[in-house]
Design a protein around this motif. Structure first.
Motif, PDB file in Angstrom:
ATOM      1  N   MET A 196       0.823  -1.211   0.000  1.00 46.17           N
ATOM      2  CA  MET A 196       0.000   0.000   0.000  1.00 46.17           C
ATOM      3  C   MET A 196       0.857   1.260   0.000  1.00 46.17           C
ATOM      4  O   MET A 196       1.930   1.319   0.594  1.00 46.17           O
ATOM      5  N   ARG A 198       1.728   5.371   0.603  1.00 44.73           N
ATOM      6  CA  ARG A 198       1.770   6.184   1.811  1.00 44.73           C
ATOM      7  C   ARG A 198       0.464   6.948   1.992  1.00 44.73           C
ATOM      8  O   ARG A 198      -0.341   7.089   1.061  1.00 44.73           O
ATOM      9  N   ARG A 204      -4.198   5.261  -2.522  1.00 42.60           N
ATOM     10  CA  ARG A 204      -4.430   4.629  -1.221  1.00 42.60           C
ATOM     11  C   ARG A 204      -5.882   4.849  -0.783  1.00 42.60           C
ATOM     12  O   ARG A 204      -6.579   3.892  -0.430  1.00 42.60           O
ATOM     13  N   PHE A 220      -2.468  -4.981   5.096  1.00 36.91           N
ATOM     14  CA  PHE A 220      -1.260  -4.449   4.475  1.00 36.91           C
ATOM     15  C   PHE A 220      -0.045  -5.310   4.829  1.00 36.91           C
ATOM     16  O   PHE A 220       0.244  -5.545   6.006  1.00 36.91           O
ATOM     17  N   GLU A 223       3.448  -0.827   3.806  1.00 32.84           N
ATOM     18  CA  GLU A 223       2.804   0.426   3.377  1.00 32.84           C
ATOM     19  C   GLU A 223       3.775   1.577   3.535  1.00 32.84           C
ATOM     20  O   GLU A 223       4.766   1.485   4.248  1.00 32.84           O
ATOM     21  N   VAL A 230       6.448   0.692  -4.432  1.00 29.77           N
ATOM     22  CA  VAL A 230       5.336  -0.262  -4.395  1.00 29.77           C
ATOM     23  C   VAL A 230       5.524  -1.346  -5.459  1.00 29.77           C
ATOM     24  O   VAL A 230       5.373  -2.546  -5.182  1.00 29.77           O
ATOM     25  N   ALA A 241      -0.819  -5.262  -5.395  1.00 29.68           N
ATOM     26  CA  ALA A 241      -1.135  -3.834  -5.299  1.00 29.68           C
ATOM     27  C   ALA A 241      -2.115  -3.450  -6.389  1.00 29.68           C
ATOM     28  O   ALA A 241      -2.181  -4.092  -7.447  1.00 29.68           O
TER      29      ALA A 241
END
Length: 293
Positions: A196, A198, A204, A220, A223, A230, A241
């Motif tokens: 995930m 930020r 997000r 998660f 993250e 990612v 993701a």
């Protein structure tokens, strides 16, 4: 009130020191202090609390600071607009964009713009839509690519829809596809370990909201990353993701891309600029190329 006085005021506010501020604006310290006092007399209020080795803003100073920064930014933009040559041989464009758009959409457009106008400097700032809207409002950017709807609607901004992009699920080729089908439902992500972004990242909020709408909290694995991080974590097998299709298709080997089942998830990208100030000529040309891409 003089423009120069606002420059001196902002310099003192940012350095919290009269001597360092004078060095910053290349003026003698007594002259700077005199101009600040003249500004305070003009406004009828003290702007700074002066104590030994401690300069702080008064309430009046706090109120003036964002306005002064905006006036200076507008004047800077005006100077650059006037100095641009008719044939766009010189100048600059300050463009903000979310990191995923810097990865997916912008490289080809910026290459075409640079080939056509090699004398124009391109200054790119990456950030979430919330940060970019704030930078636009204070005059630090000419244009910004943001995700709609804006986190805080602003009547001071004009937005033009640029594209509507599908989101997809990326995973390692070795890992089973969530749901084990040709497409992935949001509900199939329940129990999956997600990589995930930020906090403050548009993707997000969109992904978490979609999971909650299906009645579960996402799990998660890791993250806090930006787009490149990612994708790298997914390649390493840490989890799956949800990313824009444009980014996924340009991400190279090491990832499986699976569409989301209908109705899927989408995001709307818009080009934004301030409503009260026309973008500089070079920025308008980049705007045209983005809209016609």
């Amino acid at each position: 009130m003089q423009f120069q006085q606002l420059q001196y005021f902002v310099a003192v506010a940012e350095t919290r020191h009269f001597t360092r501020a004078a060095d910053l604006v290349h003026v003698a310290q007594p002259s700077l202090s005199q101009q600040i006092k003249a500004l305070e007399r003009e406004l009828g209020a003290d702007l700074f609390l002066r104590a030994r080795n401690n300069i702080t803003l008064t309430d009046a100073g706090e109120a003036l600071l964002p306005l002064a920064r905006r006036i200076l930014a507008d004047a800077d933009t005006a100077r650059h607009e006037v100095l641009e040559l008719v044939q766009l041989r010189s100048g600059r464009v300050r463009l903000g964009a979310t990191p995923s758009l810097c990865t997916g959409l912008l490289p080809d457009v910026l290459r075409a713009f640079h080939d056509r106008y090699p004398g124009i400097r391109l200054l790119i700032e990456e950030g979430g839509s919330h940060d970019l809207v704030r930078e636009l409002a204070r005059g630090a950017l000419d244009l910004a690519l943001v995700v709609l709807p804006l986190p805080t609607p602003s009547p001071a901004l004009t937005t033009v829809e640029l594209l509507r992009e599908d989101l997809v699920v990326v995973s390692t080729p070795e890992a089973p596809v969530p749901g084990r089908g040709r497409t992935v439902r949001i509900a199939d992500l329940e129990g999956e370990r997600l990589v995930m972004f930020r906090h403050g990242y548009d993707l997000r909020e969109l992904t978490v909201a979609a999971c909650r709408a299906e009645g579960f909290e996402p799990d998660f694995a890791v993250e806090g990353g930006e787009m490149d991080a990612v994708l790298g974590f997914v390649r390493a097998g840490l989890g799956v993701a949800v990313v824009p299709r444009m980014v996924a298709t340009k991400s190279g080997r090491g990832l499986r891309v699976t569409p989301l089942a209908r109705p899927g998830l989408h995001r709307t990208i818009a080009l934004a600029h301030r409503s009260d100030v026309a973008p500089p000529r070079a920025a308008r040309e980049l705007q045209r190329m983005l809209l016609e891409r």
